[in-house]
Scaffold this active site. Structure first.
Site, PDB file in Angstrom:
ATOM      1  N   LYS A  85      -7.204  -4.900  -2.859  1.00 20.48           N
ATOM      2  CA  LYS A  85      -7.977  -5.382  -1.708  1.00 20.48           C
ATOM      3  C   LYS A  85      -8.909  -4.301  -1.196  1.00 20.48           C
ATOM      4  CE  LYS A  85      -4.056  -4.407   1.184  1.00 20.48           C
ATOM      5  NZ  LYS A  85      -4.731  -3.251   1.793  1.00 20.48           N
ATOM      6  N   ASP A 123       0.780  -1.252   0.000  1.00 21.01           N
ATOM      7  CA  ASP A 123       0.000   0.000   0.000  1.00 21.01           C
ATOM      8  C   ASP A 123       0.810   1.300   0.000  1.00 21.01           C
ATOM      9  OD1 ASP A 123      -2.063  -1.808   0.151  1.00 21.01           O
ATOM     10  OD2 ASP A 123      -2.838  -1.136   2.081  1.00 21.01           O
ATOM     11  N   CYS A 125      -2.341  -3.028   7.604  1.00 22.26           N
ATOM     12  CA  CYS A 125      -2.186  -3.947   6.467  1.00 22.26           C
ATOM     13  C   CYS A 125      -0.903  -4.764   6.530  1.00 22.26           C
ATOM     14  CB  CYS A 125      -2.300  -3.179   5.162  1.00 22.26           C
ATOM     15  SG  CYS A 125      -4.001  -2.576   4.925  1.00 22.26           S
TER      16      CYS A 125
HETATM   17  C1  VGL Z   1      -4.819   0.484   5.670  1.00 16.05           C
HETATM   18  C2  VGL Z   1      -6.415   1.381   7.038  1.00 16.05           C
HETATM   19  C3  VGL Z   1      -7.350   1.305   6.040  1.00 16.05           C
HETATM   20  C4  VGL Z   1      -3.403   0.061   5.499  1.00 16.05           C
HETATM   21  C5  VGL Z   1      -5.754   0.396   4.664  1.00 16.05           C
HETATM   22  O1  VGL Z   1      -2.904   0.032   4.357  1.00 16.05           O
HETATM   23  O2  VGL Z   1      -2.755  -0.255   6.527  1.00 16.05           O
HETATM   24  N1  VGL Z   1      -5.166   0.981   6.857  1.00 16.05           N
HETATM   25  N2  VGL Z   1      -7.013   0.809   4.842  1.00 16.05           N
END
Ligand code: VGL
Ligand code: ZN
Length: 204
Positions: free
Chosen positions: A106, A8, A151
């Site tokens: 995701k 991410d 994540c």
């Molecule tokens: C994430 C919160 C919401 C992450 C993704 O990448 O850790 N955290 N969506």
């Protein structure tokens, strides 16, 4: 065989983004260096439809970072982030994405959030990554990216359950830290058997 898992690294988790992780983008130069040392690169991309159930804005009388009970358990509510097709959902332009061979998206189901890149937050719905890695003979995953306490953590816990040797590159992850969630995440990962490494151990 080893692979690099890049979690991410998207604008919304970087400085100025909707859900900015403190110092999130400072890991990018290190991640780029690591990429040169791996033959298999897997990236994840948080990829939510508008009105996703993990957004506080989808719930009445809720603010970001409140929680709500879902069918699958307690869910933290977030500011709207990583909306499909938005700038915030794009990978940071400084990240070298050229060598990435597979991108796991995701959180694309409106009713379920997905922190882990193996299973969505119901802990049942598979992303297919296990099959991909096993077919390619991957045994060891070196994890970098954002956010350590969400994540990254869930990917590591699930990866261990799926039978992989999971490594975390300590200087190539950054966390959000809600009410001590960062310390808790490190404890959970270590208890489960994550292997903690530093980028210089890989680069040297
Ligand atoms: C994430 C919160 C919401 C992450 C993704 O990448 O850790 N955290 N969506
Ligand atoms: Zn998300």
């Amino acid at each position: 065989m080893k692979a690099l898992l890049i979690v991410d690294i998207q604008y919304d988790f970087c400085q100025g983004g909707a859900l900015a992780v403190p110092d999130g983008d400072t890991i990018i130069p290190t991640v780029n260096k690591l990429i040169d040392h791996f033959d298999v690169i897997v990236q994840t991309q948080d990829w939510h439809p508008e009105g996703h159930s993990s957004f506080a804005s989808s719930h009445q009388d809720k603010e970001p970072f409140d929680t709500v009970e879902m069918d699958y358990g307690t869910q933290v509510l977030w500011p709207d982030h990583c909306v499909q097709g938005s700038k915030g959902a794009e990978f940071h332009e400084d990240l070298n994405t050229l060598k990435s061979q597979v991108i796991i998206r995701k959180g694309f189901r409106r009713a379920i959030d997905s922190y882990s890149t193996f299973f969505e937050n119901d802990q049942k719905t598979a992303t297919g990554l296990t099959g991909y890695l096993k077919q390619r003979g991957i045994t060891d995953l070196y994890t970098v990216g954002l956010a350590t306490d969400f994540c990254v953590k869930w990917s590591i816990l699930d990866g261990i359950d799926e039978g992989f040797n999971m490594h975390i590159v300590e200087d190539a992850v950054k966390g959000i830290d809600l009410d001590g969630s960062l310390d808790e995440a490190w404890d959970e990962m270590k208890k489960k058997g994550v292997k903690v490494t530093q980028s210089e151990d890989i680069l040297s």
